[in-house]
Scaffold this motif. Structure first.
Motif, short mmCIF file in Angstrom:
data_model
loop_
_atom_site.label_atom_id
_atom_site.label_comp_id
_atom_site.label_asym_id
_atom_site.label_seq_id
_atom_site.Cartn_x
_atom_site.Cartn_y
_atom_site.Cartn_z
N TYR A 155 0.80 -1.88 -0.34
CA TYR A 155 0.22 0.46 0.29
C TYR A 155 0.64 1.17 0.03
O TYR A 155 2.16 1.08 0.46
CB TYR A 155 -0.68 0.46 1.25
N VAL A 156 0.08 2.46 -1.14
CA VAL A 156 1.25 3.51 -0.92
C VAL A 156 0.95 5.21 -0.15
O VAL A 156 -0.75 4.31 -0.24
CB VAL A 156 1.46 4.27 -2.40
N CYS A 157 1.49 5.33 0.33
CA CYS A 157 0.20 6.71 1.52
C CYS A 157 0.39 7.66 0.08
O CYS A 157 0.92 8.07 -0.76
CB CYS A 157 1.74 7.25 2.16
N ILE A 158 -0.81 7.94 0.01
CA ILE A 158 -1.34 9.13 -1.08
C ILE A 158 -0.70 10.68 -0.82
O ILE A 158 -0.87 11.47 -1.39
CB ILE A 158 -2.90 9.30 -1.22
N TYR A 179 5.15 6.86 0.50
CA TYR A 179 5.37 5.69 1.57
C TYR A 179 5.07 4.65 0.99
O TYR A 179 4.28 4.41 0.98
CB TYR A 179 5.33 6.59 3.57
N VAL A 180 5.63 3.86 1.29
CA VAL A 180 5.18 2.77 0.56
C VAL A 180 5.15 0.84 1.56
O VAL A 180 6.50 0.98 2.36
CB VAL A 180 6.38 1.34 -0.45
N TYR A 181 3.68 0.84 2.59
CA TYR A 181 3.46 -0.21 2.97
C TYR A 181 4.28 -1.64 2.37
O TYR A 181 3.14 -1.65 1.82
CB TYR A 181 3.22 -0.43 4.15
N ASP A 182 5.26 -1.79 3.37
CA ASP A 182 5.55 -3.58 1.91
C ASP A 182 5.08 -4.44 3.12
O ASP A 182 5.55 -4.36 4.32
CB ASP A 182 7.03 -3.71 1.91
N CYS A 193 1.40 6.49 9.11
CA CYS A 193 2.50 6.24 8.12
C CYS A 193 3.50 7.35 8.94
O CYS A 193 3.15 7.82 9.88
CB CYS A 193 1.84 7.22 6.81
N PRO A 194 4.47 6.17 9.03
CA PRO A 194 5.76 6.66 9.97
C PRO A 194 6.44 7.59 9.14
O PRO A 194 7.41 8.68 9.83
CB PRO A 194 6.68 5.30 9.72
N ASP A 195 6.59 8.37 7.95
CA ASP A 195 7.24 9.43 7.10
C ASP A 195 6.44 10.72 7.33
O ASP A 195 7.51 11.90 7.05
CB ASP A 195 7.40 9.11 6.20
N CYS A 196 4.53 10.23 7.53
CA CYS A 196 4.04 12.05 7.11
C CYS A 196 2.84 12.21 8.64
O CYS A 196 2.16 12.76 8.67
CB CYS A 196 3.81 12.36 6.59
N GLY A 197 2.59 10.39 8.76
CA GLY A 197 2.15 10.96 10.40
C GLY A 197 0.19 10.73 9.96
O GLY A 197 -0.60 11.10 10.99
N GLY A 221 -3.34 8.93 8.68
CA GLY A 221 -4.08 7.36 8.79
C GLY A 221 -3.83 6.54 7.53
O GLY A 221 -3.87 6.60 6.42
N LYS A 222 -4.50 5.65 8.42
CA LYS A 222 -5.04 4.42 7.30
C LYS A 222 -5.27 4.66 5.99
O LYS A 222 -5.44 4.07 5.01
CB LYS A 222 -5.34 2.72 7.82
N GLU A 223 -6.81 5.37 5.94
CA GLU A 223 -7.32 5.94 5.65
C GLU A 223 -6.66 7.23 3.98
O GLU A 223 -7.52 6.75 3.14
CB GLU A 223 -8.52 6.62 6.07
N ASP A 224 -5.69 6.90 4.23
CA ASP A 224 -4.91 7.25 3.34
C ASP A 224 -3.38 6.92 2.63
O ASP A 224 -3.08 7.76 2.54
CB ASP A 224 -4.27 8.90 4.34
N PHE A 225 -3.73 5.65 2.78
CA PHE A 225 -3.41 4.42 1.51
C PHE A 225 -4.35 4.24 1.06
O PHE A 225 -5.15 3.74 0.94
CB PHE A 225 -2.80 3.76 3.35
N GLU A 226 -3.05 3.76 -0.74
CA GLU A 226 -4.71 3.08 -1.05
C GLU A 226 -4.10 2.35 -1.74
O GLU A 226 -2.20 1.99 -2.45
CB GLU A 226 -4.97 3.65 -2.41
N PRO A 227 -3.98 0.63 -2.68
CA PRO A 227 -3.37 -0.50 -3.32
C PRO A 227 -2.43 0.16 -3.85
O PRO A 227 -2.45 0.96 -4.94
CB PRO A 227 -4.54 -1.02 -4.01
#
Length: 54
Positions: free
Chosen positions: A4-7, A11-14, A39-43, A45-51
Motif C-alpha cells: 500500500y502507498v501513502c497518497i 511511503y510504501v507499506y510492504d 504513516c511513519p513518514d508523514c503521520g 492515518g490508514k485511510e490515506d493509503f491505497e493499494p
C-alpha cells in the motif's frame, strides 16, 4: 501480499517488511494493522493509503 502507498507522501507499506519501529511485525497484512496506525513518514492515518499498482 499487497503493498500500500501513502497518497500524501508516497511511503510504501510492504507487508514483508512491516513497520518494526511502530511495532508492526514483518508478515503483517495492511488489513491487520491497527486502525490507529499512522504513516511513519508523514503521520496520516490508514485511510490515506491505497493499494500500490505495480
Amino acid at each position: 501480499m499487497q503493498k500500500y502507498v501513502c497518497i500524501t507522501c508516497d511511503y510504501v507499506y510492504d507487508p514483508a517488511i512491516g513497520d518494526p519501529d511502530s511495532g508492526i511485525e514483518p508478515g503483517t497484512a495492511f488489513e491487520d494493522i491497527p486502525e490507529d496506525w499512522e504513516c511513519p513518514d508523514c503521520g496520516v492515518g490508514k485511510e490515506d493509503f491505497e493499494p500500490l499498482e505495480e
